[in-house]
Motif scaffolding. Structure first.
Motif, mmCIF file in Angstrom:
data_model
loop_
_atom_site.group_PDB
_atom_site.id
_atom_site.type_symbol
_atom_site.label_atom_id
_atom_site.label_comp_id
_atom_site.label_asym_id
_atom_site.label_seq_id
_atom_site.Cartn_x
_atom_site.Cartn_y
_atom_site.Cartn_z
ATOM 1 N N LEU A 122 0.791 -1.553 0.163
ATOM 2 C CA LEU A 122 0.204 -0.159 0.297
ATOM 3 C C LEU A 122 0.790 1.681 -0.293
ATOM 4 C CD1 LEU A 122 -2.908 -0.992 2.498
ATOM 5 C CD2 LEU A 122 -3.177 -0.653 0.192
ATOM 6 N N SER A 123 1.937 1.398 0.817
ATOM 7 C CA SER A 123 3.145 2.289 0.522
ATOM 8 C C SER A 123 3.858 2.383 -0.656
ATOM 9 C CB SER A 123 3.733 2.390 2.176
ATOM 10 O OG SER A 123 4.478 1.233 2.204
ATOM 11 N N SER A 124 3.630 1.467 -1.847
ATOM 12 C CA SER A 124 4.879 1.789 -3.140
ATOM 13 C C SER A 124 4.359 2.251 -3.674
ATOM 14 C CB SER A 124 3.784 0.562 -3.304
ATOM 15 O OG SER A 124 2.879 0.548 -4.688
ATOM 16 N N GLY A 125 3.973 3.574 -3.617
ATOM 17 C CA GLY A 125 3.337 4.830 -4.009
ATOM 18 C C GLY A 125 2.070 4.759 -5.369
ATOM 19 N N ALA A 126 1.293 4.052 -5.428
ATOM 20 C CA ALA A 126 0.937 3.777 -6.450
ATOM 21 C C ALA A 126 -0.806 4.637 -5.901
ATOM 22 C CB ALA A 126 0.335 2.018 -7.084
ATOM 23 N N PRO A 127 -1.717 5.334 -6.504
ATOM 24 C CA PRO A 127 -2.155 5.550 -5.718
ATOM 25 C C PRO A 127 -3.453 4.410 -5.650
ATOM 26 C CG PRO A 127 -2.061 6.281 -8.063
ATOM 27 C CD PRO A 127 -1.288 4.939 -8.099
ATOM 28 N N ILE A 128 -4.354 5.170 -4.466
ATOM 29 C CA ILE A 128 -5.372 3.608 -3.622
ATOM 30 C C ILE A 128 -6.481 4.341 -4.110
ATOM 31 C CG2 ILE A 128 -5.704 2.868 -1.449
ATOM 32 C CD1 ILE A 128 -2.757 3.853 -0.178
ATOM 33 N N ILE A 129 -7.345 3.783 -4.749
ATOM 34 C CA ILE A 129 -8.663 3.899 -4.711
ATOM 35 C C ILE A 129 -9.815 3.278 -3.447
ATOM 36 C CG2 ILE A 129 -10.810 3.711 -5.961
ATOM 37 C CD1 ILE A 129 -8.678 5.045 -6.877
ATOM 38 N N PHE A 130 -10.303 3.880 -2.696
ATOM 39 C CA PHE A 130 -10.571 3.831 -1.196
ATOM 40 C C PHE A 130 -12.788 3.849 -1.674
ATOM 41 C CE2 PHE A 130 -12.629 4.783 3.094
ATOM 42 C CZ PHE A 130 -13.514 4.255 3.030
ATOM 43 N N TYR A 131 -12.485 2.028 -2.236
ATOM 44 C CA TYR A 131 -14.249 2.638 -2.628
ATOM 45 C C TYR A 131 -15.664 2.079 -1.689
ATOM 46 C CZ TYR A 131 -17.928 0.679 -6.013
ATOM 47 O OH TYR A 131 -19.365 0.767 -6.398
ATOM 48 N N ASN A 132 -15.944 2.815 -2.074
ATOM 49 C CA ASN A 132 -17.812 3.021 -0.419
ATOM 50 C C ASN A 132 -18.685 2.577 -1.576
ATOM 51 O OD1 ASN A 132 -17.131 4.727 2.377
ATOM 52 N ND2 ASN A 132 -15.342 4.825 0.531
ATOM 53 N N HIS A 133 -19.430 1.636 -1.812
ATOM 54 C CA HIS A 133 -20.522 1.092 -2.120
ATOM 55 C C HIS A 133 -22.117 1.537 -1.967
ATOM 56 C CE1 HIS A 133 -22.318 -1.702 0.345
ATOM 57 N NE2 HIS A 133 -21.136 -2.406 0.833
ATOM 58 N N GLY A 134 -22.856 1.754 -2.844
ATOM 59 C CA GLY A 134 -24.045 2.039 -1.982
ATOM 60 C C GLY A 134 -25.400 1.448 -1.731
ATOM 61 N N ASN A 135 -26.547 1.163 -1.839
ATOM 62 C CA ASN A 135 -27.302 0.451 -1.021
ATOM 63 C C ASN A 135 -27.650 -0.615 -1.805
ATOM 64 O OD1 ASN A 135 -28.727 1.158 -2.964
ATOM 65 N ND2 ASN A 135 -30.604 2.071 -1.560
ATOM 66 N N SER A 136 -28.110 -2.177 -1.222
ATOM 67 C CA SER A 136 -27.978 -3.451 -1.467
ATOM 68 C C SER A 136 -26.675 -4.065 -1.921
ATOM 69 C CB SER A 136 -29.377 -3.804 -2.177
ATOM 70 O OG SER A 136 -28.718 -2.889 -3.720
ATOM 71 N N GLY A 137 -26.835 -5.378 -1.780
ATOM 72 C CA GLY A 137 -26.145 -6.291 -2.279
ATOM 73 C C GLY A 137 -24.320 -6.260 -1.292
ATOM 74 N N SER A 138 -23.259 -6.696 -2.308
ATOM 75 C CA SER A 138 -21.873 -5.967 -1.011
ATOM 76 C C SER A 138 -20.970 -5.589 -2.064
ATOM 77 C CB SER A 138 -21.941 -7.769 -0.198
ATOM 78 O OG SER A 138 -21.254 -8.128 -1.975
ATOM 79 N N ARG A 139 -20.275 -5.924 -1.443
ATOM 80 C CA ARG A 139 -18.454 -5.789 -2.130
ATOM 81 C C ARG A 139 -17.884 -6.123 -3.575
ATOM 82 N NH1 ARG A 139 -16.949 -8.348 2.597
ATOM 83 N NH2 ARG A 139 -15.779 -8.922 2.903
ATOM 84 N N ALA A 140 -18.681 -7.823 -3.817
ATOM 85 C CA ALA A 140 -18.607 -8.418 -4.841
ATOM 86 C C ALA A 140 -19.719 -8.488 -5.339
ATOM 87 C CB ALA A 140 -18.740 -9.392 -4.193
ATOM 88 N N GLY A 141 -20.395 -7.298 -5.734
ATOM 89 C CA GLY A 141 -21.572 -6.801 -6.947
ATOM 90 C C GLY A 141 -21.084 -7.326 -8.073
ATOM 91 N N PRO A 142 -21.564 -7.619 -9.139
ATOM 92 C CA PRO A 142 -20.811 -8.016 -10.430
ATOM 93 C C PRO A 142 -20.469 -6.138 -10.994
ATOM 94 C CG PRO A 142 -22.877 -9.074 -9.803
ATOM 95 C CD PRO A 142 -23.262 -7.934 -8.816
ATOM 96 N N HIS A 143 -20.894 -5.281 -10.847
ATOM 97 C CA HIS A 143 -20.586 -4.182 -11.151
ATOM 98 C C HIS A 143 -19.727 -3.467 -10.572
ATOM 99 C CE1 HIS A 143 -23.743 -2.565 -8.638
ATOM 100 N NE2 HIS A 143 -23.092 -1.637 -8.228
ATOM 101 N N ARG A 144 -19.404 -3.833 -9.035
ATOM 102 C CA ARG A 144 -18.427 -3.019 -8.191
ATOM 103 C C ARG A 144 -17.220 -3.798 -9.220
ATOM 104 N NH1 ARG A 144 -22.828 -2.881 -3.241
ATOM 105 N NH2 ARG A 144 -24.138 -1.615 -4.514
ATOM 106 N N VAL A 145 -17.430 -5.373 -8.905
ATOM 107 C CA VAL A 145 -15.749 -5.487 -9.425
ATOM 108 C C VAL A 145 -15.671 -5.573 -10.950
ATOM 109 C CG1 VAL A 145 -15.333 -8.244 -10.096
ATOM 110 C CG2 VAL A 145 -16.978 -8.424 -8.196
ATOM 111 N N GLU A 146 -16.792 -5.340 -12.046
ATOM 112 C CA GLU A 146 -16.087 -4.804 -12.846
ATOM 113 C C GLU A 146 -16.007 -3.102 -13.055
ATOM 114 O OE1 GLU A 146 -19.159 -4.694 -16.266
ATOM 115 O OE2 GLU A 146 -20.157 -5.646 -15.196
ATOM 116 N N LEU A 147 -15.789 -2.198 -12.137
ATOM 117 C CA LEU A 147 -14.983 -1.287 -12.118
ATOM 118 C C LEU A 147 -13.944 -1.787 -10.858
ATOM 119 C CD1 LEU A 147 -15.069 1.785 -11.841
ATOM 120 C CD2 LEU A 147 -16.168 1.291 -9.478
ATOM 121 N N TYR A 148 -13.793 -2.625 -9.854
ATOM 122 C CA TYR A 148 -12.336 -2.795 -9.325
ATOM 123 C C TYR A 148 -11.831 -3.433 -10.552
ATOM 124 C CZ TYR A 148 -15.482 -3.807 -5.386
ATOM 125 O OH TYR A 148 -16.732 -3.304 -4.581
#
Length: 356
Positions: A122-148
């Protein structure tokens, strides 16, 4: 007027086809009015669980059968699942997805990265995207995985998590204070491990209300991130509820504000992004699709205008995704424009941050 005409036509058809008497149809109509226009509004107003569940939708657990401990089964190679416990005892499920260029560097020989080195990267210097999802589902939602996958391909770490009451996080009753606290804890956790790596906070849908509030608080405290991305945002939850399709049944009712909007304030669910954004002193990028049927495009425009009242235009970006592309509420991640927009915004934000 059209709805009433349709309803009358349906009643006439029932009478003609099934021979139901007009008296029976009158009783049916009165029953429908009693349920939909008296019982439902009063239950919504007097039982806090109802509006809370409708705003957060934590009970909609899709897709089913997710193994959160194995993100590779969701198509995310070189990703780590772990858990953190907040200061108020809430356990949060988290994924850390490595950028593409990091995968081979931390491989343990069998093609998968060694989990012991995830935090150090995490401290390698590459930017970190801290993602906060919307309502329903989970961090494993298909459209969320597409974005990751899009973000990691650009070269970014992605850290995403589930708020309290969602997925495998603690089943605690959610509120605005609660989910903002969860996001804040995760940000602090990241900050302690990121070194000089830029942290870009990203919110989608309801997550834009969470992140606007959280980042505003951080900026006031002097611990601001590098930038804030708001994907498919609203300006405040009351306007979102008022314009929601389901609200069209009740919008013209006397007492609509008291019945449907007041419970949001009374039960800690305001999400006033248009107020919080005044205190967001980092670059902001707003993205919204014109054909979004969940959060109207007009609310993103209002949020943008609110931001411009408090901040210079060169620090606030607004990107429209035309209706002809059919990205709707969830699929801006499929736009070929997105990687370039994000890359340019992140680079400009890092440059701005370094000058402060």
């Amino acid at each position: 007027m059209i709805k009433r005409a349709v309803y009358l036509i349906i009643l006439v058809l029932i009478h003609l086809v099934y021979g139901v008497t007009w008296l029976s149809l009158l009783k049916l109509s009165l029953g429908i009015i009693l349920v939909f226009y008296i019982a439902v509004p009063l239950i919504y107003h007097f039982y806090p669980t109802v509006p809370r569940h409708l705003v957060f939708l934590p009970f909609l657990r899709w897709p089913r059968g997710i193994s959160f401990t194995q993100p590779e089964l969701s198509g995310l190679r070189a990703a780590r699942n772990f858990y953190v416990t907040t200061s108020d005892g809430v356990r949060l499920g988290v994924w850390h997805i490595l950028p593409e260029q990091e995968i081979d560097r931390v491989s343990n020989g069998d093609g998968e990265p060694d989990s012991t080195v995830f935090e150090s990267r995490l401290s390698s210097g590459a930017p970190i995207i801290f993602y906060n999802h919307g309502n329903s589902g989970s961090r494993a939602g298909p459209h969320r995985v597409e974005l990751y996958k899009v973000l990691r391909k650009i070269g970014y770490h992605v850290v995403c998590f589930d708020y309290r009451s969602y997925a495998d996080s603690s089943q605690v009753i959610p509120s605005e204070t609660g989910v903002v606290s969860d996001s804040r804890f995760m940000y602090k956790w990241l900050r302690q491990r990121a070194g000089r790596s830029p942290i870009i906070v990203w919110g989608h849908s309801l997550g834009t209300g969470v992140t606007s509030h959280m980042v505003a608080d951080l900026c006031v405290e002097g611990d601001r991130p590098t930038a804030l991305v708001l994907e498919s945002p609203f300006n405040n939850i009351q306007e979102e509820v008022r314009l929601h399709k389901l609200a069209s049944l009740y919008r013209k009712m006397p007492g609509f504000h008291w019945l449907f909007l007041k419970p949001l304030r009374d039960n800690d669910m305001m999400f006033e992004s248009d107020r919080h954004i005044a205190n967001v002193t980092v670059p902001v990028m707003i993205m919204h699709a014109e054909d979004d049927l969940i959060i109207p495009y007009s609310l993103a425009v209002k949020l943008h205008r609110a931001a411009l009242r408090h901040h210079p235009a060169d620090r606030i970006e607004f990107h429209t995704f035309e209706a002809q592309y059919h990205y709707g509420h969830k699929y801006i991640c499929r736009s070929p424009r997105l990687p370039g927009l994000v890359r340019d915004f992140v680079e400009k934000s890092i440059h701005w941050h370094n000058k402060q």
